[in-house]
Design an enzyme around this catalytic site. Structure first.
Site, short mmCIF file in Angstrom:
data_model
loop_
_atom_site.label_atom_id
_atom_site.label_comp_id
_atom_site.label_asym_id
_atom_site.label_seq_id
_atom_site.Cartn_x
_atom_site.Cartn_y
_atom_site.Cartn_z
CG ASN A 46 -1.92 -1.10 1.21
OD1 ASN A 46 -2.36 -1.53 0.15
ND2 ASN A 46 -2.28 -1.59 2.39
CG HIS A 134 -11.50 -1.96 5.83
ND1 HIS A 134 -11.08 -1.91 7.14
CD2 HIS A 134 -10.58 -2.69 5.17
CE1 HIS A 134 -9.94 -2.57 7.26
NE2 HIS A 134 -9.60 -3.05 6.08
CD GLU A 179 -13.62 0.94 2.01
OE1 GLU A 179 -12.80 0.70 1.11
OE2 GLU A 179 -14.05 0.08 2.79
CG ASP A 209 -11.92 4.53 5.19
OD1 ASP A 209 -10.87 5.05 4.80
OD2 ASP A 209 -11.94 3.47 5.87
N1 PMP Z 1 -10.03 1.68 6.06
C1 PMP Z 1 -9.75 0.99 4.94
C2 PMP Z 1 -10.59 1.21 3.74
C3 PMP Z 1 -8.68 0.09 4.93
O1 PMP Z 1 -8.40 -0.60 3.82
C4 PMP Z 1 -7.91 -0.09 6.10
C5 PMP Z 1 -6.74 -1.03 6.20
N2 PMP Z 1 -6.27 -1.63 5.12
C6 PMP Z 1 -8.26 0.64 7.23
C7 PMP Z 1 -9.32 1.51 7.18
C8 PMP Z 1 -7.51 0.45 8.51
O2 PMP Z 1 -6.45 1.35 8.56
P1 PMP Z 1 -5.20 1.02 9.46
O3 PMP Z 1 -4.38 0.04 8.70
O4 PMP Z 1 -4.52 2.34 9.65
O5 PMP Z 1 -5.71 0.44 10.75
#
Ligand code: PMP
Length: 382
Positions: A46, A134, A179, A209
């Site tokens: 990522n 997510h 998202e 998000d």
């Molecule tokens: N939101 C989305 C859309 C994600 O894909 C992710 C993790 N891949 C998160 C939140 C969680 O973020 P973090 O890895 O900082 O806990």
């Protein structure tokens, strides 16, 4: 059967379906990873802008530190003694960049998404969430009980509109949760249409998000909301630092009042040791440079287009319109075989299986970074 035997039975069933997960032992080397003695190009990171693999950038940051300013721990929750000045600086910078009243920083996106909704929702709240949000948001919704939740079909904004119009009069508040770039399909939602829908009712709030869009989209890299000119219309604009920003943590862009409320009510904010100040300093260092990274953003989008067109030539339909490009295969076992084939040829592509994605849609999820080249994308054995 004892406890361990019962668990083992479940693990064996997962293995039989090709869905057993194991932690890979891997060694990082910039754009490459070495797994089981084999060095492969990382196509599953990522690190969208290639900043985590940028040693020169790290050197520049390290030059700003001394043993006195390198603070590896905050030793406390921010509400006690953990609120180092760097937190305020980062939040002020985020609010300034987004042109917003306020920002609040969290330890990770998982905390943001499991904390914000439960803090603000109650029995008179209806949450309307995209079917593919997510897992962190799903957990946040679960923790929001007694608020009711309806999941609408993925990106089916006509269904969402119906749900909003039907329910706006019955609930004190509706929160639409989505998202902007979806983590598994790599497609985007129509933020402008969501904003328009919200404007029809006084009691509708928007929670977006941007974990996979922050740093990647928008004229200065602030995300899809910046690109679509609707930052000010989103009530909870969430993003994370663990992806394009090559750090750790998350933020919400919001009003002063929402920020104050979360500081008082959000459990994953209150009951955790704040991230190390040195981590925040690195985040701020990167965030200040994001606006100057358009060349990386354009290169990344061009790589995405190239890979999508290669997939289409081979009759794969992919929903992606971003740097996340799934190659949807179907059965988990076939997906694993295809991923292993790519790995043998030096490309670290990973299978994504249920429960992360719906049954029957196992896929290889390419997650591209600006550190890759056109030649490398052309050489992936699809
Ligand atoms: N939101 C989305 C859309 C994600 O894909 C992710 C993790 N891949 C998160 C939140 C969680 O973020 P973090 O890895 O900082 O806990």
């Amino acid at each position: 059967m004892n406890f361990n035997q019962e668990l083992q039975q479940e693990l064996d069933a997962l293995q039989a379906k090709g869905n057993l997960r194991q932690l890979p032992a891997l060694k990082h080397d910039g754009r490459y990873v070495t797994v089981g003695g084999q060095r492969m190009l990382n196509l599953s990171s990522n690190d969208y802008l290639g900043l985590a693999a940028d040693v020169a950038l790290r050197k520049e940051f390290l030059d700003t530190l001394t043993p006195e300013t390198f603070l590896p721990t905050s030793s406390s929750s921010r509400l006690l003694t953990g609120n180092f000045q760097i937190y305020d600086e980062l939040e002020a910078e985020l609010a300034r960049l987004f042109g917003a009243e306020a920002a609040l920083v969290f330890n990770c996106g998982y905390h943001a998404n499991t904390g914000i909704l439960p803090a603000v929702a109650n029995a008179q709240t209806l949450i309307l969430a995209d079917k593919l949000v997510h897992a962190s948001l799903i957990d946040g919704i679960r923790l929001s009980a007694p608020a009711r939740c309806i999941r609408y079909r993925h990106n089916d904004l006509a269904q969402l509109e119906r749900l909003v119009h039907e329910n706006a009069g019955q609930y004190h508040r509706i929160i639409i949760v989505t998202e902007s770039v979806f983590s598994m399909d790599g497609d985007r939602t129509d933020l402008r249409r969501l904003v328009q829908l919200k404007s029809c009712h006084e009691n509708v709030l928007l929670y977006v998000d941007e974990a996979h869009a922050f740093g990647v989209f928008g004229p200065t890299g602030l995300g899809c909301a910046e690109e679509d000119g609707c930052i000010a219309d989103i009530d909870f604009l969430v993003g994370t630092f663990g992806k394009a920003a090559a750090s750790a943590g998350a933020y919400v862009i919001c009003s002063h009042t929402v920020r104050d409320y979360l500081v008082n009510r959000m459990r994953p904010f209150i009951f955790t040791t704040a991230l190390p100040p040195v981590c925040m300093a690195w985040t701020l260092f990167v965030v200040r440079r994001l606006s100057g990274m358009n060349a990386r953003r354009q290169h990344l989008q061009s790589l995405g287009r190239q890979l999508r067109s290669r997939l289409e030539q081979q009759d794969y339909s992919t929903p992606s319109t971003s740097q996340i490009v799934p190659m949807i295969i179907g059965a988990s076992a076939d997906t694993i075989i295809r991923a292993e084939h790519m790995q043998r040829h030096g490309f670290y592509a990973l299978p994504v299986r249920p429960p992360t994605v719906p049954e029957g849609t196992s896929r290889i999820r390419f997650s591209l970074t600006a550190a890759l080249t056109e030649e490398e994308i052309a050489a992936i054995p699809l």
